[in-house]
Design an enzyme around this catalytic site. Sequence first.
Site, PDB file in Angstrom:
ATOM      1  CB  THR A 132      -7.607  33.199 -22.257  1.00  0.00           C
ATOM      2  OG1 THR A 132      -8.137  33.366 -20.938  1.00  0.00           O
ATOM      3  CG2 THR A 132      -8.857  33.262 -23.065  1.00  0.00           C
ATOM      4  CG  ASP A 133      -8.105  30.226 -17.587  1.00  0.00           C
ATOM      5  OD1 ASP A 133      -8.183  31.529 -17.974  1.00  0.00           O
ATOM      6  OD2 ASP A 133      -7.518  29.775 -16.450  1.00  0.00           O
ATOM      7  CD  GLU A 134     -10.460  35.682 -18.309  1.00  0.00           C
ATOM      8  OE1 GLU A 134     -11.628  36.297 -18.658  1.00  0.00           O
ATOM      9  OE2 GLU A 134      -9.706  36.142 -17.613  1.00  0.00           O
ATOM     10  CE1 TYR A 158      -8.682  38.428 -23.635  1.00  0.00           C
ATOM     11  CE2 TYR A 158      -9.566  37.444 -21.727  1.00  0.00           C
ATOM     12  CZ  TYR A 158      -8.587  37.499 -22.665  1.00  0.00           C
ATOM     13  OH  TYR A 158      -7.331  36.815 -22.852  1.00  0.00           O
ATOM     14  CE  LYS A 162      -7.220  35.128 -26.770  1.00  0.00           C
ATOM     15  NZ  LYS A 162      -6.201  35.580 -27.341  1.00  0.00           N
TER      16      LYS A 162
END
Length: 353
Positions: A132-134, A158, A162
């Site tokens: 993810t970009d997060e 989260y 990741k």
Amino acid sequence: MILVTGGAGFIGSNFILDWIASERTPVVNLDKLTYAGNLENLAALQGDPRHVFVHGDICDGALVGRLLREHKPRAIVHFAAESHVDRSIHGPADFIETNINGTFRLLEEARAYWQELPQAEKAAFRFLHVSTDEVYGSLGPDDPPFSETTPYAPNSPYSASKAASDHLVRAYHHTYGLPTLTTNCSNNYGAYQFPEKLIPLIILNALNGKPLPIYGDGLNIRDWLHVGDHCTAIRAVLAKGRPGETYNIGGWNEKTNLDVVHTVCNILDELQPDSLLTPHASLLTFVKDRPGHDRRYAIDARKIERELGWRPAETFETGMRKTVRWYLEHAGWIQNVTSGAYREWVGRNYGER
Ligand code: NAD
Ligand code: DAU
């Protein structure tokens, strides 16, 4: 044959449907069927021998090892994860277990399997990790979008989990030579998305005349990508990506949450002009913000375009129209996913806001 993990979830099921339609080769789908996993997403493949479903946990190393030896996949495409930021705030433990320990187990089993492969198959094998970009944290209004060299700065349980999984994947390439690929994608939307995420939640609430909850001031920005485009990007990375590399995937669609919600409302007003709920935007309700809410995400997707020739096919307008229509046409699917457990989550997340 490829092994997909988390193939009963939102993106995984779209990927499997797309894969079987375009590549025509079989898929083994390992999924634990958490609240987010739904075999109904794959109903179109019922009886199709190219989809083999296995109900199980990626943390179960013995099971993963057995599946690898039995099916001899040429690639693993790893979607399985706990994926919802709000749930990670309410209870991070499952995120650590699946996203970190689960990815570690999968890497260990993949390494053991890969090391035993004959030379040509060993060279062709790929472990594609969907991320993810997060992991890059939050951008200021004038910052350039996230590129593959942006330093990691995750802010939620989260995204931290990741990020940890991305680091493990990287380490398995550098240390053991495992031919890994990592993709870091922006926010997806489209068919089969579980209605705890912004877009399907807003569509369903609007259809039912319920408040449309906007966290904080609604000016947080996300970069939206139609799930079909994410699937074609993953296929491109699997086919042509360079082992050890990461590829950022995004839609070049930066929108505030208020923009997104107004887009949904406008499409519904247009498709249901006689509804008593039109204009649906009258349901907008500002609620207490998400703790640690990242302000802005944006992806610089030039590397995947330059190296692999991938660009999104949908614009935000075409993708959103398709998505709203899909939810309007799938009342049965909605009925089945908005069960007691879903209502319990809505009570927990929104009751205190
Ligand atoms: P999802 O929550 O809809 O689906 C996750 C799937 O994984 C479910 O089918 C679930 O049953 C399964 N699963 C969970 N724990 C498991 C375990 N221990 N063993 C086996 N299966 C397990 O998630 P999604 O939105 O489809 O996201 C898929 C992947 O893409 C995730 O890795 C996520 O981090 C990443 N991602 C998502 C987005 C997005 O906008 N949704 C964007 C970028 C990246
Ligand atoms: O950026 C990629 C990520 O996008 C993925 O890695 C995650 O798996 C996926 O869930 C998504 O994370 P977000 O937190 O951005 O998605 P979500 O749909 O939960 O929220 C999108 C934005 O909308 C965010 O700014 C919070 C806001 N929001 C969300 C909900 C559920 C609201 O304002 N109201 C809501 O009720």
